[in-house]
Design an enzyme around this catalytic site. Structure first.
Site, mmCIF file in Angstrom:
data_model
loop_
_atom_site.group_PDB
_atom_site.id
_atom_site.type_symbol
_atom_site.label_atom_id
_atom_site.label_comp_id
_atom_site.label_asym_id
_atom_site.label_seq_id
_atom_site.Cartn_x
_atom_site.Cartn_y
_atom_site.Cartn_z
ATOM 1 N N GLU A 1 -9.957 23.717 -17.294
ATOM 2 C CA GLU A 1 -9.219 24.349 -18.406
ATOM 3 C C GLU A 1 -7.783 24.567 -17.969
ATOM 4 O O GLU A 1 -7.537 24.895 -16.808
ATOM 5 C CB GLU A 1 -9.839 25.700 -18.751
ATOM 6 N N HIS B 1 1.382 11.425 -29.987
ATOM 7 C CA HIS B 1 0.925 10.061 -29.689
ATOM 8 C C HIS B 1 0.544 9.345 -30.992
ATOM 9 O O HIS B 1 0.889 8.182 -31.207
ATOM 10 C CB HIS B 1 -0.272 10.156 -28.735
ATOM 11 N N ARG C 1 -2.542 21.142 -15.404
ATOM 12 C CA ARG C 1 -1.481 20.182 -15.726
ATOM 13 C C ARG C 1 -1.573 19.671 -17.164
ATOM 14 O O ARG C 1 -0.564 19.297 -17.759
ATOM 15 C CB ARG C 1 -1.548 19.021 -14.724
ATOM 16 N N LYS D 1 3.561 11.167 -11.599
ATOM 17 C CA LYS D 1 2.844 10.232 -12.485
ATOM 18 C C LYS D 1 3.686 8.962 -12.593
ATOM 19 O O LYS D 1 4.857 9.012 -13.005
ATOM 20 C CB LYS D 1 2.641 10.827 -13.875
ATOM 21 N N HIS E 1 9.881 9.475 -27.979
ATOM 22 C CA HIS E 1 8.755 10.291 -27.513
ATOM 23 C C HIS E 1 9.004 11.787 -27.786
ATOM 24 O O HIS E 1 8.146 12.484 -28.344
ATOM 25 C CB HIS E 1 8.556 10.027 -26.025
ATOM 26 N N HIS F 1 1.463 16.502 -27.488
ATOM 27 C CA HIS F 1 1.457 15.081 -27.143
ATOM 28 C C HIS F 1 0.340 14.302 -27.836
ATOM 29 O O HIS F 1 0.500 13.109 -28.097
ATOM 30 C CB HIS F 1 1.358 14.889 -25.628
ATOM 31 N N LYS G 1 7.712 22.930 -14.082
ATOM 32 C CA LYS G 1 6.881 21.738 -13.849
ATOM 33 C C LYS G 1 6.335 21.747 -12.420
ATOM 34 O O LYS G 1 5.164 21.439 -12.192
ATOM 35 C CB LYS G 1 7.663 20.448 -14.122
ATOM 36 N N GLU H 1 11.201 18.387 -24.476
ATOM 37 C CA GLU H 1 10.378 18.666 -23.286
ATOM 38 C C GLU H 1 10.822 19.964 -22.609
ATOM 39 O O GLU H 1 10.012 20.663 -22.008
ATOM 40 C CB GLU H 1 10.425 17.492 -22.301
ATOM 41 N N ASN I 1 0.888 18.683 -21.848
ATOM 42 C CA ASN I 1 0.722 17.750 -22.969
ATOM 43 C C ASN I 1 0.772 18.447 -24.327
ATOM 44 O O ASN I 1 0.327 17.873 -25.329
ATOM 45 C CB ASN I 1 -0.601 16.989 -22.823
ATOM 46 N N ARG J 1 0.804 -1.237 0.000
ATOM 47 C CA ARG J 1 0.000 0.000 0.000
ATOM 48 C C ARG J 1 0.830 1.276 0.000
ATOM 49 O O ARG J 1 0.386 2.334 0.422
ATOM 50 C CB ARG J 1 -0.983 0.021 1.164
HETATM 51 P P1 NAD Z 1 14.280 5.552 -21.173
HETATM 52 O O1 NAD Z 1 14.062 5.420 -19.743
HETATM 53 O O2 NAD Z 1 13.966 4.379 -22.047
HETATM 54 O O3 NAD Z 1 15.780 5.992 -21.435
HETATM 55 C C1 NAD Z 1 16.227 6.190 -22.751
HETATM 56 C C2 NAD Z 1 17.468 5.344 -23.050
HETATM 57 O O4 NAD Z 1 18.603 5.927 -22.424
HETATM 58 C C3 NAD Z 1 17.395 3.926 -22.522
HETATM 59 O O5 NAD Z 1 18.041 3.070 -23.411
HETATM 60 C C4 NAD Z 1 18.179 4.021 -21.215
HETATM 61 O O6 NAD Z 1 18.680 2.778 -20.786
HETATM 62 C C5 NAD Z 1 19.261 4.960 -21.600
HETATM 63 N N1 NAD Z 1 19.866 5.707 -20.533
HETATM 64 C C6 NAD Z 1 19.280 6.237 -19.435
HETATM 65 N N2 NAD Z 1 20.138 6.983 -18.765
HETATM 66 C C7 NAD Z 1 21.302 6.936 -19.427
HETATM 67 C C8 NAD Z 1 22.579 7.529 -19.232
HETATM 68 N N3 NAD Z 1 22.797 8.382 -18.243
HETATM 69 N N4 NAD Z 1 23.555 7.233 -20.108
HETATM 70 C C9 NAD Z 1 23.326 6.406 -21.159
HETATM 71 N N5 NAD Z 1 22.153 5.841 -21.422
HETATM 72 C C10 NAD Z 1 21.142 6.111 -20.559
HETATM 73 O O7 NAD Z 1 13.468 6.796 -21.804
HETATM 74 P P2 NAD Z 1 13.155 8.264 -21.262
HETATM 75 O O8 NAD Z 1 13.090 9.105 -22.471
HETATM 76 O O9 NAD Z 1 14.017 8.656 -20.142
HETATM 77 O O10 NAD Z 1 11.684 8.086 -20.661
HETATM 78 C C11 NAD Z 1 10.609 7.691 -21.480
HETATM 79 C C12 NAD Z 1 9.532 7.131 -20.591
HETATM 80 O O11 NAD Z 1 9.118 8.137 -19.690
HETATM 81 C C13 NAD Z 1 8.308 6.662 -21.334
HETATM 82 O O12 NAD Z 1 7.894 5.427 -20.832
HETATM 83 C C14 NAD Z 1 7.273 7.740 -21.016
HETATM 84 O O13 NAD Z 1 5.953 7.239 -21.016
HETATM 85 C C15 NAD Z 1 7.705 8.166 -19.649
HETATM 86 N N6 NAD Z 1 7.303 9.525 -19.281
HETATM 87 C C16 NAD Z 1 6.729 9.691 -18.075
HETATM 88 C C17 NAD Z 1 6.359 10.957 -17.665
HETATM 89 C C18 NAD Z 1 5.769 11.142 -16.305
HETATM 90 O O14 NAD Z 1 5.333 12.253 -15.988
HETATM 91 N N7 NAD Z 1 5.787 10.133 -15.459
HETATM 92 C C19 NAD Z 1 6.595 12.065 -18.485
HETATM 93 C C20 NAD Z 1 7.209 11.863 -19.710
HETATM 94 C C21 NAD Z 1 7.564 10.580 -20.103
HETATM 95 N N1 GLY Z 2 4.420 14.671 -18.355
HETATM 96 C C1 GLY Z 2 3.135 15.218 -18.147
HETATM 97 C C2 GLY Z 2 2.773 15.341 -16.717
HETATM 98 O O1 GLY Z 2 3.555 15.071 -15.841
HETATM 99 O O2 GLY Z 2 1.658 15.706 -16.424
#
Ligand code: NAD
Ligand code: GLY
Length: 363
Positions: free
Chosen positions: A240, A254, A243, A142, A267, A250, A226, A184, A247, A120
């Protein structure tokens, strides 16, 4: 080192940004971190940074275990989540355990959701190692995993108790991943911070060349933006704006990600081309000048990001966009710009204009 504050009452937490922070994490841990630390990382990040982190946590006298998962978006799955639960159970982790995510957004989202749900809810720390994770996914709570029928469809809001963004980790990031993170960063300038957009116009080359000071400033300013958005609308409930403005680009993006098949476009790349569609639509609604749109296109080019989407056809885009979870009560609610630095949510864009904007921004 910079320290920011995410103001969420009892769930408030600090974000530390700077170089060399991993080796000094022991000095940043809040008191509520218990005796045990369970680190979740992946096969790319762990060989680079895990030992630095475990040595630092050992200095704090806490015991530390680590789980190293496969790399890639496919890891954000039910199967891996269950593997994490089995690991935590077999290691007898209890409420005295703090979960630490060491990696990009994939590891952060997955480890965060495990933390939100195991017994939990356990305290959770984000140590983001991609630019995207340092400026976006590690802040705001998130968390979640993908379902075979949709990305990020299973999840929870679960705030970390600490975020540590060590800019040194960005030196090993592949160029494409760095650019995806810059998409971003640009987003914050576009939606609410025109002076930051102007700073980015002056400093884009330094960012792309990974100048440490430029990176630290861009991360700090992004996180500040953020944190402000999240503090005002943590659960994305505002009718309206709020947060949902995060997007921008996005919903179009998407459609690109799904349309070409996940993993083909990063992404951030899809967000850049998707934002160009949102800007073109804003121009068609009379809110932006052609010069504004070109100004942003130029910034994306300098960040080595695409400004045109794949030619899937407007019908296919609209079909895919309708499946995005940002669609509200069947209406396509888009984030558009009234002016550079001033985003709005908008559900009244005529379909013919949306189609025209898509067509104008495809290769
Ligand atoms: P990722 O976590 O896949 O990392 C990208 C690549 O870089 C991977 O191959 C990883 O292993 C590598 N990597 C990470 N750190 C490294 C480093 N320091 N040196 C070398 N390689 C490294 O991708 P990302 O772009 O970080 O994140 C994408 C994910 O985040 C998606 O799943 C998306 O849905 C999610 N996301 C979440 C939110 C949120 O608010 N929670 C917001 C935006 C995106
Ligand atoms: N990445 C969008 C959010 O955190 O709301």
């Amino acid at each position: 080192m910079k320290k920011l504050h995410v103001g969420l009452g009892a769930r408030s937490y600090p974000i530390f940004i700077g170089n060399g922070l991993l080796g000094g994490v022991d000095g940043l841990l809040p008191e509520k971190v218990g005796r045990h630390i369970a680190i979740i990382s992946n096969q790319v990040v762990a060989p680079l940074y895990l030992s630095r982190l475990t040595e630092a946590t050992a200095k704090s006298g806490r015991d530390c275990i680590a789980l190293i998962l496969p790399d890639g978006e496919a890891t954000k799955s039910f199967e891996t989540l269950n593997r994490i639960y089995e690991w935590l159970l077999s290691e007898r982790c209890d409420r005295a355990t703090t979960i630490v995510a060491l990696g990009g957004g994939v590891i952060g989202d997955l480890a965060g959701f495990a933390a939100a749900t195991y017994q939990r809810g356990l305290p959770f720390i984000q140590i983001p190692t991609t630019l995207l994770a340092q400026v976006d996914s590690s802040v705001g709570g998130k968390t979640g995993i993908n379902h075979p029928l949709g990305k990020n469809m299973i999840g929870a809001f679960w705030q970390p108790i600490l975020v540590v963004a060590d800019t040194d980790t960005l030196m090993t990031l592949p160029d494409r991943e760095l650019s995806a993170g810059i998409a971003e960063v640009i987003k914050y300038g576009l939606i609410r911070d025109l002076p930051f957009l102007e700073w980015l116009e002056k400093n884009m080359e330094q960012l792309v060349q990974r100048d440490p000071d430029a990176l630290a400033y861009a991360i700090e300013r992004s996180c500040r933006n953020k944190a402000g958005v999240v503090a005002a609308d943590e659960l994305e409930q505002a009718k309206e704006g709020g947060r949902a403005l995060l997007n921008l680009g996005h919903t179009f993006g998407h459609a690109i990600e799904v349309g070409v098949g996940y993993g083909t476009w990063l992404h951030g790349e899809a967000v850049a081309a998707g934002t160009m569609m949102a800007l073109e639509l804003s121009r068609r609604l009379g809110w932006l000048e052609a010069g504004d749109v070109e100004r942003v296109a130029d910034l994306y080019r300098r960040a080595r990001l695409p400004i045109k989407g794949p030619a899937l056809g407007a019908d296919r885009y609209l079909e895919l966009m309708a499946h995005d979870k940002k669609v509200l009560a069947g209406r396509l609610r888009l984030v558009l710009l009234r002016a550079l630095g001033q985003a709005v949510t908008w559900s009244d864009a005529p379909e013919r204009e949306i189609r025209a904007a898509i067509e104008a921004c495809c290769v």
